[in-house]
Design a protein around this motif. Structure first.
Motif, PDB file in Angstrom:
ATOM      1  N   LEU A  78       0.826  -1.205   0.000  1.00  0.00           N
ATOM      2  CA  LEU A  78       0.000   0.000   0.000  1.00  0.00           C
ATOM      3  C   LEU A  78       0.858   1.253   0.000  1.00  0.00           C
ATOM      4  O   LEU A  78       0.509   2.243  -0.645  1.00  0.00           O
ATOM      5  N   ASP A  79       1.992   1.230   0.683  1.00  0.00           N
ATOM      6  CA  ASP A  79       2.852   2.414   0.681  1.00  0.00           C
ATOM      7  C   ASP A  79       3.330   2.745  -0.726  1.00  0.00           C
ATOM      8  O   ASP A  79       3.374   3.909  -1.128  1.00  0.00           O
ATOM      9  N   GLU A  80       3.663   1.715  -1.504  1.00  0.00           N
ATOM     10  CA  GLU A  80       4.108   1.925  -2.883  1.00  0.00           C
ATOM     11  C   GLU A  80       2.975   2.444  -3.753  1.00  0.00           C
ATOM     12  O   GLU A  80       3.178   3.307  -4.625  1.00  0.00           O
ATOM     13  N   VAL A 143       6.664   3.473   4.796  1.00  0.00           N
ATOM     14  CA  VAL A 143       5.799   3.639   5.971  1.00  0.00           C
ATOM     15  C   VAL A 143       4.991   2.354   6.163  1.00  0.00           C
ATOM     16  O   VAL A 143       4.322   1.899   5.231  1.00  0.00           O
ATOM     17  N   PRO A 144       5.051   1.731   7.340  1.00  0.00           N
ATOM     18  CA  PRO A 144       4.290   0.491   7.561  1.00  0.00           C
ATOM     19  C   PRO A 144       2.792   0.771   7.556  1.00  0.00           C
ATOM     20  O   PRO A 144       2.319   1.626   8.305  1.00  0.00           O
ATOM     21  N   MET A 145       2.073   0.069   6.714  1.00  0.00           N
ATOM     22  CA  MET A 145       0.646   0.299   6.566  1.00  0.00           C
ATOM     23  C   MET A 145      -0.175  -0.713   7.356  1.00  0.00           C
ATOM     24  O   MET A 145       0.294  -1.784   7.711  1.00  0.00           O
ATOM     25  N   SER A 146      -1.418  -0.330   7.632  1.00  0.00           N
ATOM     26  CA  SER A 146      -2.401  -1.198   8.296  1.00  0.00           C
ATOM     27  C   SER A 146      -1.935  -1.648   9.670  1.00  0.00           C
ATOM     28  O   SER A 146      -2.120  -2.804  10.062  1.00  0.00           O
ATOM     29  N   THR A 147      -1.332  -0.730  10.418  1.00  0.00           N
ATOM     30  CA  THR A 147      -0.942  -0.989  11.801  1.00  0.00           C
ATOM     31  C   THR A 147      -1.537   0.110  12.680  1.00  0.00           C
ATOM     32  O   THR A 147      -1.925   1.168  12.186  1.00  0.00           O
ATOM     33  N   PRO A 148      -1.582  -0.105  13.995  1.00  0.00           N
ATOM     34  CA  PRO A 148      -2.120   0.930  14.887  1.00  0.00           C
ATOM     35  C   PRO A 148      -1.265   2.198  14.934  1.00  0.00           C
ATOM     36  O   PRO A 148      -1.724   3.228  15.459  1.00  0.00           O
TER      37      PRO A 148
END
Length: 216
Positions: A78-80, A143-148
């Motif tokens: 998703l970041d890409e 950026v790490p996606m789908s995390t709190p």
């Protein structure tokens, strides 16, 4: 004037809103995703913009209103895909997803007079909107996606790049059935609320009852 980007998936059963199953079937989850997308695109269509773009994973359907350019999402995480959406912009741009059907033209009408970025946090720790006066894909890659902590990391990335950030109101994403009820109550006259009423009635076997603010 700002370009408005909507990143979305084609609302097909089994590919969208999988956390709504159960209580809803994959087909009903896809119906709810389509309704959320319809409301989102209507809000974007009613907002002044230099350009309106649907960044789509899949094929456009009859739910797409006129006035939108459609570009395919790139491969990758998703970041890409978010980064690539900004890579095609040559001026100010605001990007949103399809998970906040309660969004309004007022929320989407932004300017960058005294800032470099606009950031819309989501209640689950992510973000529902990101605006950049000078789009830079590098601000999103990695950026790490789908995390709190996705939203916090993304906002820190903006600040770390020396950008002046102005926040937009926090919104709730539609991920679960509880989210769906709460969001529908915020926009009870939208397509999403109407579709949720019908899908809920089909699941419970009860007569459809309109969602109201008391259901939040």
């Amino acid at each position: 004037m700002t370009a408005l980007l909507v990143i979305a998936k084609e609302p097909r059963p089994g590919r969208v809103k999988t956390r709504l199953t159960p209580p809803f079937t994959p087909g009903q989850a896809a119906e709810l995703a389509e309704a959320a997308l319809v409301d989102t695109l209507r809000a974007v269509a009613a907002t002044p913009a230099s350009r309106r773009v649907l960044v789509l994973d899949g094929t456009p359907g009859p739910w797409l209103p006129p006035g939108f350019d459609v570009v395919p999402q790139c491969a990758g995480g998703l970041d890409e895909r978010l980064a690539d959406a900004f890579a095609h912009c040559d001026g100010p741009a605001l990007l949103i997803g399809m998970d906040t059907p309660q969004v309004t033209p007022e929320l989407l009408t932004v300017d960058f007079t005294d800032c470099d970025a606009r950031f819309g946090p989501a209640e689950d720790g992510g973000f529902w909107a990101l605006g950049l006066a000078r789009p830079d894909p590098g601000l999103l890659r990695g950026v790490p996606m789908s995390t709190p902590t996705t939203g916090a990391v993304q906002r820190d990335r903006l600040l770390g790049a020396g950008l002046r950030v102005r926040d937009l109101p926090s919104l709730r994403d539609v991920d679960t059935a509880a989210d769906a009820r709460a969001v529908a109550a915020l926009a009870p006259h939208g397509c999403f609320a109407a579709r949720l009423t019908r899908c809920t009635a089909a699941v419970t076997g009860r007569k459809a009852r309109p969602v109201t603010g008391r259901d939040a």
